[in-house]
Design a protein around this motif. Structure first.
Motif, mmCIF file in Angstrom:
data_model
loop_
_atom_site.group_PDB
_atom_site.id
_atom_site.type_symbol
_atom_site.label_atom_id
_atom_site.label_comp_id
_atom_site.label_asym_id
_atom_site.label_seq_id
_atom_site.Cartn_x
_atom_site.Cartn_y
_atom_site.Cartn_z
ATOM 1 N N GLY A 190 0.824 -1.208 0.000
ATOM 2 C CA GLY A 190 0.000 0.000 0.000
ATOM 3 C C GLY A 190 0.852 1.249 0.000
ATOM 4 O O GLY A 190 1.983 1.254 0.488
ATOM 5 N N ASP A 219 -5.397 -1.973 6.495
ATOM 6 C CA ASP A 219 -6.494 -2.791 5.973
ATOM 7 C C ASP A 219 -5.971 -4.113 5.416
ATOM 8 O O ASP A 219 -6.579 -5.168 5.626
ATOM 9 N N ASN A 220 -4.827 -4.070 4.738
ATOM 10 C CA ASN A 220 -4.243 -5.305 4.194
ATOM 11 C C ASN A 220 -3.796 -6.257 5.303
ATOM 12 O O ASN A 220 -3.903 -7.477 5.165
ATOM 13 N N GLU A 237 -3.492 3.745 5.841
ATOM 14 C CA GLU A 237 -4.829 3.147 5.898
ATOM 15 C C GLU A 237 -4.912 1.872 5.064
ATOM 16 O O GLU A 237 -5.467 0.861 5.512
ATOM 17 N N THR A 238 -4.356 1.912 3.849
ATOM 18 C CA THR A 238 -4.381 0.732 2.978
ATOM 19 C C THR A 238 -3.572 -0.416 3.578
ATOM 20 O O THR A 238 -4.013 -1.572 3.566
#
Length: 256
Positions: free
Chosen positions: A87, A95-96, A91-92
């Motif tokens: 990412g 989430d991953n 945030e990404t």
């Protein structure tokens, strides 16, 4: 005891955790059958098996699918190598990590290398990321999920030891469960990191650094071989294919 707790305990026993590195279901099942107590995926091996180079070039969903296939079919704990998190923003990546935890792994490796250029992420940025990962995991019910914070100082810097200790301490303070320092080779440097960092140390097998018993005596708690086994298998496959074509004879396939 669930797999997360089991995996944590393996880092705190008197014996070093010898982690087998898998790149597909067959390799994971083979390692489990041989008696390894846990497996870790190798991003390099997974990438090679799909025709890619390492470096987050695979779609994350595809990468995660392979990890899920492994966790669904082995009974031992699995740790997922997710490189730098696949990412561009915190945030990404968080989430991953949660998506990875959701497929049933007991831990992750996450590194501080930049992916699109040489260099390391800013230490404050990486500490912030680790802190947010730890918080998000706990909020989603993944208490004690193992965060193995990899620092690539020995691959990137001329005088890596002081920076390695600084980063390792900061990563542990930010929520890392353990520290992974690939490229670390020297006994005195290994022992200095063990003495100064209050978390299990993971080192990578390299020529000249191969013996679990020695590493255990030096205070190392986890030892992995990364892509070395997958490279060995690929090399054998390549040489065997060449021999078949050159000899036009399949007899060697049946030799013990």
């Amino acid at each position: 005891m669930n797999k997360i707790q089991e995996f944590n305990n393996l880092h705190h026993s008197k014996d070093l955790l010898f982690l087998g590195n898998a790149w597909d279901l067959l390799s994971a099942l083979t390692l489990e059958k041989a008696g390894f107590k846990a497996v870790g995926t190798t991003s390099w091996g997974i990438a090679n098996s799909l025709g890619y180079a390492d470096g987050e070039l695979i779609d994350f969903k595809r990468h995660l699918g392979i990890i899920k296939t492994i966790t669904d079919n082995v009974k031992i704990p699995v740790s997922a190598d997710i490189e730098a998190g696949y990412g561009e923003d915190t945030e990404t990546i968080v989430d991953n990590v949660l998506r990875t935890a959701d497929v049933g792994v007991a831990g992750i490796n996450i590194e501080d290398s930049l992916k699109k250029q040489k260099g390391l992420k800013d230490i404050t940025e990486q500490c912030n990321l680790l802190s947010k990962i730890k918080t998000a995991l706990e909020q989603h019910g993944y208490k004690d999920f193992y965060i193995n914070a990899r620092t690539d100082t020995y691959f990137q810097l001329e005088n890596p030891l002081p920076v390695t200790i600084e980063r390792s301490k900061s990563y542990v303070e930010s929520g890392a469960s353990g520290i992974f320092v690939p490229g670390l080779l020297q006994k005195n440097e290994i022992k200095e990191i063990v003495a100064n960092v209050n978390a299990p140390l993971n080192v990578l097998s390299l020529p000249g650094l191969t013996n679990c018993n020695e590493l255990n005596e030096w205070g190392v708690k986890r030892f992995s071989f990364g892509n070395a086994l997958s490279d060995k298998v690929i090399d054998l496959l390549q040489k065997s294919a060449e021999q078949l074509l050159e000899s036009k004879d399949t007899s060697f396939l049946y030799e013990n």
